[in-house]
Design an enzyme around this catalytic site. Structure first.
Site, PDB file in Angstrom:
ATOM      1  N   ASP A  51      -0.335 -17.082 -15.261  1.00 52.15           N
ATOM      2  CA  ASP A  51       0.177 -18.273 -14.579  1.00 52.15           C
ATOM      3  C   ASP A  51       1.193 -18.996 -15.464  1.00 52.15           C
ATOM      4  OD1 ASP A  51      -1.612 -19.255 -16.418  1.00 52.15           O
ATOM      5  OD2 ASP A  51      -2.722 -20.508 -15.010  1.00 52.15           O
ATOM      6  N   SER A  52       1.442 -18.445 -16.665  1.00 56.44           N
ATOM      7  CA  SER A  52       2.573 -18.905 -17.485  1.00 56.44           C
ATOM      8  C   SER A  52       3.886 -18.659 -16.746  1.00 56.44           C
ATOM      9  CB  SER A  52       2.582 -18.196 -18.844  1.00 56.44           C
ATOM     10  OG  SER A  52       2.427 -16.799 -18.673  1.00 56.44           O
ATOM     11  N   ASP A  90      -3.700 -13.741 -13.066  1.00 58.87           N
ATOM     12  CA  ASP A  90      -4.346 -15.043 -13.236  1.00 58.87           C
ATOM     13  C   ASP A  90      -4.630 -15.686 -11.892  1.00 58.87           C
ATOM     14  OD1 ASP A  90      -4.906 -15.800 -15.852  1.00 58.87           O
ATOM     15  OD2 ASP A  90      -2.841 -16.440 -16.260  1.00 58.87           O
ATOM     16  N   LYS A 120      -8.072 -12.826 -13.802  1.00 59.21           N
ATOM     17  CA  LYS A 120      -8.500 -13.604 -14.966  1.00 59.21           C
ATOM     18  C   LYS A 120      -8.652 -15.047 -14.516  1.00 59.21           C
ATOM     19  CE  LYS A 120      -5.520 -14.684 -18.553  1.00 59.21           C
ATOM     20  NZ  LYS A 120      -5.482 -16.164 -18.506  1.00 59.21           N
ATOM     21  N   GLU A 122      -9.972 -19.155 -16.070  1.00 57.90           N
ATOM     22  CA  GLU A 122     -10.233 -19.961 -17.267  1.00 57.90           C
ATOM     23  C   GLU A 122     -11.584 -20.663 -17.178  1.00 57.90           C
ATOM     24  OE1 GLU A 122      -6.972 -22.667 -17.951  1.00 57.90           O
ATOM     25  OE2 GLU A 122      -5.492 -21.030 -18.000  1.00 57.90           O
ATOM     26  N   GLU A 189      -7.907 -18.040 -26.729  1.00 58.73           N
ATOM     27  CA  GLU A 189      -6.592 -18.658 -26.989  1.00 58.73           C
ATOM     28  C   GLU A 189      -6.703 -19.792 -27.989  1.00 58.73           C
ATOM     29  OE1 GLU A 189      -4.170 -19.480 -23.559  1.00 58.73           O
ATOM     30  OE2 GLU A 189      -2.694 -20.590 -24.743  1.00 58.73           O
TER      31      GLU A 189
HETATM   32  O1  KIV Z   1      -0.751 -17.230 -18.396  1.00 56.77           O
HETATM   33  C1  KIV Z   1      -0.703 -16.616 -19.484  1.00 56.77           C
HETATM   34  O2  KIV Z   1       0.347 -16.127 -19.915  1.00 56.77           O
HETATM   35  C2  KIV Z   1      -1.945 -16.469 -20.235  1.00 56.77           C
HETATM   36  C3  KIV Z   1      -1.840 -15.918 -21.617  1.00 56.77           C
HETATM   37  C4  KIV Z   1      -1.320 -16.952 -22.536  1.00 56.77           C
HETATM   38  C5  KIV Z   1      -3.113 -15.341 -22.087  1.00 56.77           C
HETATM   39  O3  KIV Z   1      -2.983 -16.798 -19.761  1.00 56.77           O
END
Ligand code: KIV
Length: 271
Positions: A51-52, A90, A120, A122, A189
């Site tokens: 989600d980055s 994510d 994934k 959090e 992280e």
């Molecule tokens: O969204 C992302 O890029 C991440 C990584 C920093 C692990 O969750």
């Protein structure tokens, strides 16, 4: 470096075996077809549609604004470029925090509409019902502990997490709980290296670190940071392998000059 061609498709079992053999796992983010194809051919084991994307693709300050539809668009593009790696997507902010049914529905959309292999999310104890329900539906889940950017307004800062004993103990409990619930891996992280070492040694499943030191079972970086496309983000943990921003700027300036000088296209570049 040679890609291990004997591994036809990376699965969660492959990653487990790699941990057992002490073989490190390499993971990178990608958000589109072309980069995903290049990374896959280079031999990366896991491609994370992070989600980055909210930051590096859409220009938002945090990961919070990206929507499930937008994540699905990026993930479907990535999957079309990947034939060997494991694609993890994510679950974005707002797509799973409500309840476990919402989490499962979001996951089902990701799996059906993108062809990705895992999701994934959090958090630890707070999201454990959702993790359980997603895994019961047959979808592999990667956990994410330590600095969890979707909670940035709770933390108030991106500094290293779990330096204090109470937070470190909660992180260890959460890691055990995620493993017991069936997660195939956990991202750690921005936590102290020694804590990441303890967690990695105490778990059977592989840990993937970002800013969590050398003892994790694998590492992940955001592609824009490691390729030097982003220029202002320079945390200590980041190793920049290219300065693509400078390279691209030079190429674009050369192109502008060539167009303006009438040098491009030349005789051989026209019909
Ligand atoms: O969204 C992302 O890029 C991440 C990584 C920093 C692990 O969750």
């Amino acid at each position: 470096m040679s890609v291990n061609k004997e591994i036809r498709r990376i699965t969660t079992n492959t990653l487990q075996k790699m941990k057992s053999k002490g073989e490190k796992i390499a993971m990178l983010t990608a958000y589109d077809y072309s980069f995903a194809k290049t990374f896959d051919a280079a031999g990366i084991e896991i491609i994370l549609v992070g989600d980055s994307a909210s930051n590096v693709m859409a220009g938002h300050e945090t990961t919070l604004p990206i929507t499930l539809d937008q994540m699905i668009y990026h993930a479907a593009s990535v999957v079309r470029g990947v034939s060997r790696g494991l694609v993890v997507v994510d679950l974005p902010f707002g797509a799973y925090q409500g309840n476990s049914k919402e989490a499962l529905n979001s996951t089902i959309r990701i799996m059906k509409e993108t062809g990705a292999h895992a999701v994934k999310l959090e958090g630890g104890e707070e999201v454990i019902e959702s993790v359980k329900r997603i895994i019961s539906a047959g979808v592999p889940v990667m956990g994410h502990l330590g600095l969890t950017p979707q909670s940035i307004y709770k933390f108030g800062t991106y500094i290293v997490r779990a330096r204090e004993e109470a937070e470190a103990e909660k992180l260890q409990r959460d890691a055990r709980l995620l493993e017991e619930t069936g997660c195939f891996s956990i991202v750690l992280e921005k936590i102290p290296a020694l804590l990441a070492k303890q967690v990695s040694q105490s778990l059977q499943i592989p840990t993937i670190g970002i800013g969590a030191g050398r003892y994790c079972d694998g590492q992940v970086l955001v592609m824009h940071d490691m390729l030097g496309i982003t220029t202002e983000f320079k945390p200590r943990f980041l190793r920049q392998y290219l300065n693509l921003n400078d390279t691209i700027t030079g190429a674009v300036q050369q192109y502008i000059n060539d167009v303006k000088d009438g040098d491009f296209p030349n005789e051989d570049e026209q019909y």
